[in-house]
Design an enzyme around this catalytic site. Structure first.
Site, PDB file in Angstrom:
ATOM      1  N   ILE A 149       0.611   8.176   4.617  1.00  0.00           N
ATOM      2  CA  ILE A 149       0.139   7.201   5.612  1.00  0.00           C
ATOM      3  C   ILE A 149       1.360   6.529   6.234  1.00  0.00           C
ATOM      4  CG2 ILE A 149      -1.267   5.143   6.047  1.00  0.00           C
ATOM      5  CD1 ILE A 149      -2.864   5.765   3.552  1.00  0.00           C
ATOM      6  N   THR A 150       1.495   6.627   7.528  1.00  0.00           N
ATOM      7  CA  THR A 150       2.619   5.941   8.182  1.00  0.00           C
ATOM      8  C   THR A 150       2.235   4.477   8.422  1.00  0.00           C
ATOM      9  OG1 THR A 150       1.930   6.375  10.471  1.00  0.00           O
ATOM     10  CG2 THR A 150       3.219   8.093   9.383  1.00  0.00           C
ATOM     11  N   GLY A 151       3.229   3.617   8.374  1.00  0.00           N
ATOM     12  CA  GLY A 151       2.964   2.187   8.614  1.00  0.00           C
ATOM     13  C   GLY A 151       2.008   1.606   7.587  1.00  0.00           C
ATOM     14  N   ALA A 152       2.261   1.935   6.320  1.00  0.00           N
ATOM     15  CA  ALA A 152       1.358   1.459   5.262  1.00  0.00           C
ATOM     16  C   ALA A 152       1.819   0.131   4.675  1.00  0.00           C
ATOM     17  CB  ALA A 152       1.247   2.520   4.177  1.00  0.00           C
ATOM     18  N   SER A 178       1.450  -2.793   6.103  1.00  0.00           N
ATOM     19  CA  SER A 178       0.595  -3.929   6.468  1.00  0.00           C
ATOM     20  C   SER A 178      -0.690  -3.426   7.116  1.00  0.00           C
ATOM     21  CB  SER A 178       1.326  -4.889   7.425  1.00  0.00           C
ATOM     22  OG  SER A 178       1.394  -4.338   8.727  1.00  0.00           O
ATOM     23  N   GLY A 179      -1.582  -4.374   7.369  1.00  0.00           N
ATOM     24  CA  GLY A 179      -2.780  -4.104   8.151  1.00  0.00           C
ATOM     25  C   GLY A 179      -3.611  -2.923   7.673  1.00  0.00           C
ATOM     26  N   TYR A 216       1.087   0.366  25.389  1.00  0.00           N
ATOM     27  CA  TYR A 216       0.373   0.538  24.111  1.00  0.00           C
ATOM     28  C   TYR A 216      -0.924   1.318  24.329  1.00  0.00           C
ATOM     29  CZ  TYR A 216      -2.603  -0.510  20.107  1.00  0.00           C
ATOM     30  OH  TYR A 216      -3.463  -0.394  19.034  1.00  0.00           O
TER      31      TYR A 216
HETATM   32  P1  NDP Z   1       0.086  -3.698  11.818  1.00  0.00           P
HETATM   33  O1  NDP Z   1       1.138  -4.258  12.684  1.00  0.00           O
HETATM   34  O2  NDP Z   1      -0.438  -4.516  10.697  1.00  0.00           O
HETATM   35  O3  NDP Z   1       0.602  -2.322  11.185  1.00  0.00           O
HETATM   36  C1  NDP Z   1       1.426  -1.469  11.897  1.00  0.00           C
HETATM   37  C2  NDP Z   1       2.320  -0.726  10.931  1.00  0.00           C
HETATM   38  O4  NDP Z   1       3.173   0.121  11.683  1.00  0.00           O
HETATM   39  C3  NDP Z   1       3.228  -1.644  10.123  1.00  0.00           C
HETATM   40  O5  NDP Z   1       3.256  -1.171   8.802  1.00  0.00           O
HETATM   41  C4  NDP Z   1       4.571  -1.462  10.779  1.00  0.00           C
HETATM   42  O6  NDP Z   1       5.670  -1.637   9.915  1.00  0.00           O
HETATM   43  C5  NDP Z   1       4.477  -0.023  11.185  1.00  0.00           C
HETATM   44  N1  NDP Z   1       5.488   0.329  12.162  1.00  0.00           N
HETATM   45  C6  NDP Z   1       5.753  -0.250  13.348  1.00  0.00           C
HETATM   46  N2  NDP Z   1       6.805   0.326  13.918  1.00  0.00           N
HETATM   47  C7  NDP Z   1       7.216   1.308  13.091  1.00  0.00           C
HETATM   48  C8  NDP Z   1       8.282   2.225  13.120  1.00  0.00           C
HETATM   49  N3  NDP Z   1       9.169   2.254  14.119  1.00  0.00           N
HETATM   50  N4  NDP Z   1       8.398   3.089  12.098  1.00  0.00           N
HETATM   51  C9  NDP Z   1       7.556   3.053  11.072  1.00  0.00           C
HETATM   52  N5  NDP Z   1       6.550   2.188  10.969  1.00  0.00           N
HETATM   53  C10 NDP Z   1       6.394   1.320  11.974  1.00  0.00           C
HETATM   54  O7  NDP Z   1      -1.087  -3.228  12.783  1.00  0.00           O
HETATM   55  P2  NDP Z   1      -2.511  -2.554  12.503  1.00  0.00           P
HETATM   56  O8  NDP Z   1      -2.713  -2.346  11.064  1.00  0.00           O
HETATM   57  O9  NDP Z   1      -3.498  -3.298  13.282  1.00  0.00           O
HETATM   58  O10 NDP Z   1      -2.314  -1.154  13.219  1.00  0.00           O
HETATM   59  C11 NDP Z   1      -2.495   0.069  12.564  1.00  0.00           C
HETATM   60  C12 NDP Z   1      -3.086   1.083  13.509  1.00  0.00           C
HETATM   61  O11 NDP Z   1      -4.387   0.659  13.912  1.00  0.00           O
HETATM   62  C13 NDP Z   1      -2.314   1.269  14.810  1.00  0.00           C
HETATM   63  O12 NDP Z   1      -2.269   2.638  15.108  1.00  0.00           O
HETATM   64  C14 NDP Z   1      -3.148   0.541  15.844  1.00  0.00           C
HETATM   65  O13 NDP Z   1      -2.979   1.083  17.107  1.00  0.00           O
HETATM   66  C15 NDP Z   1      -4.519   0.809  15.301  1.00  0.00           C
HETATM   67  N6  NDP Z   1      -5.574  -0.065  15.770  1.00  0.00           N
HETATM   68  C16 NDP Z   1      -5.565  -1.398  15.457  1.00  0.00           C
HETATM   69  C17 NDP Z   1      -6.593  -2.215  15.889  1.00  0.00           C
HETATM   70  C18 NDP Z   1      -6.628  -3.660  15.588  1.00  0.00           C
HETATM   71  O14 NDP Z   1      -7.554  -4.306  16.049  1.00  0.00           O
HETATM   72  N7  NDP Z   1      -5.679  -4.207  14.839  1.00  0.00           N
HETATM   73  C19 NDP Z   1      -7.701  -1.666  16.663  1.00  0.00           C
HETATM   74  C20 NDP Z   1      -7.593  -0.268  16.934  1.00  0.00           C
HETATM   75  C21 NDP Z   1      -6.577   0.499  16.470  1.00  0.00           C
HETATM   76  P3  NDP Z   1       6.242  -3.117   9.513  1.00  0.00           P
HETATM   77  O15 NDP Z   1       5.300  -3.614   8.468  1.00  0.00           O
HETATM   78  O16 NDP Z   1       7.581  -2.784   8.997  1.00  0.00           O
HETATM   79  O17 NDP Z   1       6.234  -3.922  10.747  1.00  0.00           O
HETATM   80 MG1  PMR Z   2     -10.523  -7.018  23.690  1.00  0.00          MG
HETATM   81  C1  PMR Z   2     -16.943  -5.464  23.231  1.00  0.00           C
HETATM   82  C2  PMR Z   2     -15.908  -6.006  23.555  1.00  0.00           C
HETATM   83  C3  PMR Z   2     -14.520  -5.892  23.098  1.00  0.00           C
HETATM   84  C4  PMR Z   2     -13.950  -5.219  22.039  1.00  0.00           C
HETATM   85  C5  PMR Z   2     -14.621  -4.358  21.016  1.00  0.00           C
HETATM   86  C6  PMR Z   2     -12.551  -5.462  22.091  1.00  0.00           C
HETATM   87  C7  PMR Z   2     -11.610  -4.911  21.215  1.00  0.00           C
HETATM   88  N1  PMR Z   2     -12.290  -6.298  23.155  1.00  0.00           N
HETATM   89  C8  PMR Z   2     -13.485  -6.595  23.793  1.00  0.00           C
HETATM   90  C9  PMR Z   2     -13.669  -7.378  24.914  1.00  0.00           C
HETATM   91  C10 PMR Z   2     -12.699  -8.151  25.535  1.00  0.00           C
HETATM   92  N2  PMR Z   2     -11.407  -8.205  25.173  1.00  0.00           N
HETATM   93  C11 PMR Z   2     -12.915  -9.018  26.671  1.00  0.00           C
HETATM   94  C12 PMR Z   2     -14.238  -9.218  27.354  1.00  0.00           C
HETATM   95  C13 PMR Z   2     -11.711  -9.583  26.964  1.00  0.00           C
HETATM   96  C14 PMR Z   2     -11.371 -10.526  28.087  1.00  0.00           C
HETATM   97  C15 PMR Z   2     -11.575 -11.879  27.650  1.00  0.00           C
HETATM   98  C16 PMR Z   2     -10.758  -9.069  26.008  1.00  0.00           C
HETATM   99  C17 PMR Z   2      -9.414  -9.409  25.974  1.00  0.00           C
HETATM  100  C18 PMR Z   2      -8.500  -8.830  25.129  1.00  0.00           C
HETATM  101  C19 PMR Z   2      -7.088  -9.057  25.104  1.00  0.00           C
HETATM  102  C20 PMR Z   2      -6.296  -9.982  25.910  1.00  0.00           C
HETATM  103  N3  PMR Z   2      -8.803  -7.870  24.169  1.00  0.00           N
HETATM  104  C21 PMR Z   2      -7.664  -7.499  23.594  1.00  0.00           C
HETATM  105  C22 PMR Z   2      -6.608  -8.200  24.132  1.00  0.00           C
HETATM  106  C23 PMR Z   2      -5.432  -7.748  23.481  1.00  0.00           C
HETATM  107  O1  PMR Z   2      -4.289  -8.101  23.663  1.00  0.00           O
HETATM  108  C24 PMR Z   2      -5.802  -6.644  22.553  1.00  0.00           C
HETATM  109  C25 PMR Z   2      -5.255  -5.372  23.095  1.00  0.00           C
HETATM  110  O2  PMR Z   2      -5.581  -4.923  24.130  1.00  0.00           O
HETATM  111  O3  PMR Z   2      -4.382  -4.719  22.371  1.00  0.00           O
HETATM  112  C26 PMR Z   2      -3.948  -3.513  22.977  1.00  0.00           C
HETATM  113  C27 PMR Z   2      -7.300  -6.597  22.599  1.00  0.00           C
HETATM  114  C28 PMR Z   2      -8.259  -5.864  21.908  1.00  0.00           C
HETATM  115  N4  PMR Z   2      -9.607  -5.920  22.187  1.00  0.00           N
HETATM  116  C29 PMR Z   2     -10.259  -5.119  21.300  1.00  0.00           C
HETATM  117  C30 PMR Z   2      -9.314  -4.512  20.433  1.00  0.00           C
HETATM  118  C31 PMR Z   2      -9.636  -3.551  19.337  1.00  0.00           C
HETATM  119  C32 PMR Z   2      -8.088  -4.967  20.807  1.00  0.00           C
HETATM  120  C33 PMR Z   2      -6.793  -4.659  20.135  1.00  0.00           C
HETATM  121  C34 PMR Z   2      -6.285  -3.622  19.488  1.00  0.00           C
HETATM  122  C35 PMR Z   2      -6.207  -2.188  19.891  1.00  0.00           C
HETATM  123  O4  PMR Z   2      -6.834  -1.672  20.763  1.00  0.00           O
HETATM  124  O5  PMR Z   2      -5.518  -1.531  19.209  1.00  0.00           O
END
Ligand code: NDP
Ligand code: PMR
Ligand code: LMG
Length: 394
Positions: free
Chosen positions: A86-89, A91-92, A269
């Site tokens: 798992i890459t990036g394990a 956090s999160g 992104y």
């Molecule tokens: P986190 O920031 O918690 O985790 C990201 C991980 O990636 C960290 O472990 C970080 O390391 C690692 N990482 C960043 N840069 C590098 C690098 N150069 N080399 C190796 N590892 C690196 O975020 P999330 O857990 O939220 O994100 C995990 C995945 O989930 C991502 O692919 C994201 O796009 C996806 N995702 C997240 C959503 C969300 O709502 N959070 C929604 C949809 C998808 P370090 O701990 O050292 O910073």
């Molecule tokens: Mg979003 C059903 C509505 C929905 C969902 C499931 C997400 C997920 N978001 C929704 C709606 C909205 N968002 C709406 C209506 C707004 C305007 C107010 C909004 C805004 C918003 C911002 C500014 N949302 C965001 C941001 C971010 O900076 C996040 C992002 O785009 O990261 C790339 C984000 C996100 N919204 C999500 C999810 C899952 C994210 C973040 C993570 C990702 O895609 O990886």
């Protein structure tokens, strides 16, 4: 760096012993001195039961079954412990998934992390048993590091049964682009290109694994899919004709954005997530039949509390979780999201390849529809061909 100092923190899962004239043992991923012998935990089968399981009520193609199936007596005889990278394990989602898999006793997790100390502390704090994981250095912002990671993982002499491309960076407030060691814009460089090389390199290892279900999972997202409300929040993902990517994304001869536009960290992104989802499908088309590997992507839900939002403004970080919890209702906890990804790694019913998984409000998995761009086969092919040139594979 931390890694050098980290050698003394080696988890028992991986102890490095000096032999003969070996002088130094910088931690895995940095360098393994000649003669350094790696001792890894035996991959013996464990029988510990899973404490929780998420019921999948499958819609579409998925078949109903428990998420991370508890070990049964017949498993004991037939199924060896699997190994998942798992890459990036550190956090999160990555950490939560590592924990969910390790807890079953059925998986040994190789945590590919850029910061050994952080990963080590995170695994301990999550309560992961020492011999359930191995941390190997991986910086996806450097293609050399990716290649070194592959070498180091092979030296562990564990089978590689599943690879999860999970790490990502998100730079929504950056005014100027930053770059990987190879000169690519950071978000696409790490989230897509680093993983592209990694996945390509590890495909042969997956292919040679004798595990019953070998999988390559690439984490996608709803925000890269413009067929959703979330995917329509500006700036929207759009790869255009890939002219920036073809130019190297270096900001010198070409744009730093895939579509050739002005730098925008949030868009970069989202574009990178489109690349992740396209890459998964192209892998499926090219290699599923030949290798038997399952290729899949997923949207785990909005895990609004992770480190992904670390660079966002404090007000956003304060309001985003309640906004997602109470308004969009798209919120999921890190634990829940980790169980979802663990399902995609190991659930016997989720073997379908070329699929993008999502979950509904009852935590039931279903095969989701990707946006037009994220399912464009022509674009996927072009992306693949340009990407392999950029990472030195073609
Ligand atoms: P986190 O920031 O918690 O985790 C990201 C991980 O990636 C960290 O472990 C970080 O390391 C690692 N990482 C960043 N840069 C590098 C690098 N150069 N080399 C190796 N590892 C690196 O975020 P999330 O857990 O939220 O994100 C995990 C995945 O989930 C991502 O692919 C994201 O796009 C996806 N995702 C997240 C959503 C969300 O709502 N959070 C929604 C949809 C998808 P370090 O701990 O050292 O910073
Ligand atoms: Mg979003 C059903 C509505 C929905 C969902 C499931 C997400 C997920 N978001 C929704 C709606 C909205 N968002 C709406 C209506 C707004 C305007 C107010 C909004 C805004 C918003 C911002 C500014 N949302 C965001 C941001 C971010 O900076 C996040 C992002 O785009 O990261 C790339 C984000 C996100 N919204 C999500 C999810 C899952 C994210 C973040 C993570 C990702 O895609 O990886
Ligand atoms: C940018 O801002 C940021 O600048 C950038 O840094 C990055 O984060 C990027 O996408 C990520 O977003 C986008 C910005 C402007 O959105 C905002 O965050 C502004 C917030 C405004 C708050 C509005 C009130 C909401 C209710 C109050 C709740 C309080 C809690 C607030 C928490 C805030 C955290 C988010 O975005 C806009 O322009 C706003 C309008 C966006 C609406 C988009 C919806 C379009 C829908 C179009 C229809 C699509 C059809 C698809 C059909 C699909 C059907 C399934």
């Amino acid at each position: 760096m931390a890694l050098q100092a980290a050698a003394s923190f080696l988890p028992s899962a991986l102890s490095a012993r000096k032999e003969g004239t070996a002088k130094e043992s910088a931690f895995l991923g940095v360098r393994l001195a000649d003669g350094l012998k790696l001792e890894t935990s035996a991959l013996g089968l464990r029988t510990k039961r899973v404490s929780t399981s998420v019921a999948i009520r499958a819609q579409a193609a998925a078949v109903s079954s428990p998420s991370v199936t508890p070990a049964s007596p017949s498993d004991k005889k037939t199924l060896r412990q699997g190994t998942a990278i798992i890459t990036g394990a550190s956090s999160g989602l990555g950490l939560a998934t590592a924990k969910a898999l390790a807890e079953t006793g059925k998986w040994h997790v190789i945590m590919g992390c850029r910061d050994f100390l952080k990963a080590s502390r995170a695994a301990k704090a999550a309560g992961m048993e020492k011999d359930s994981y191995t941390i190997v250095h991986l910086d996806l912002a450097s293609l050399d590091s990716v290649r070194q990671f592959v070498k180091n993982v092979r030296q562990l002499e564990m089978p590689i049964d599943v690879v999860v491309c999970n790490a990502a960076v998100y730079q929504p407030t950056a005014k100027e682009p930053s770059y990987t060691a190879d000169g690519f814009e950071m978000s696409v460089g790490v989230n897509h290109l680093g993983h592209f090389l990694l996945a390509r390199e590890l495909l042969s290892d997956l292919q040679s694994s004798d595990y019953p279900s070998k999988r390559l999972i690439i984490v996608g997202s709803i925000t890269g899919n413009t067929n959703t409300l979330a995917g329509n929040v500006p700036p929207k993902a759009n790869l255009g004709d890939l002219r920036g990517l073809a130019g190297g994304l270096n900001g010198v001869g070409s744009s730093v954005m895939i579509d050739g536009g002005e730098f925008d960290g949030a868009k970069a992104y989202k574009d990178s997530k489109v690349c992740n989802m396209l890459t998964m499908q192209e892998f499926h088309r090219r290699y599923h039949e030949e290798t038997g590997v399952t290729f899949a992507s997923l949207y785990p839900g909005c895990i609004a509390t992770t480190g992904l939002f670390r660079e966002h403004i404090p007000l956003f970080r304060l309001l985003f979780p309640p906004f997602q919890k109470y308004i969009t209702k798209g919120y999921v906890s890190e634990d829940e999201a980790g169980k979802r990804l663990a399902q995609v790694v190991s659930d016997p019913s989720l073997t379908k390849s070329g699929v993008y998984w999502s979950w509904n409000k009852n935590s039931a998995s279903f095969e989701n529809q990707l946006s037009e761009e994220a399912s464009d086969a022509e674009k996927a092919k072009k992306l693949w061909e340009i990407s392999e040139k950029l990472v030195g594979l073609a």
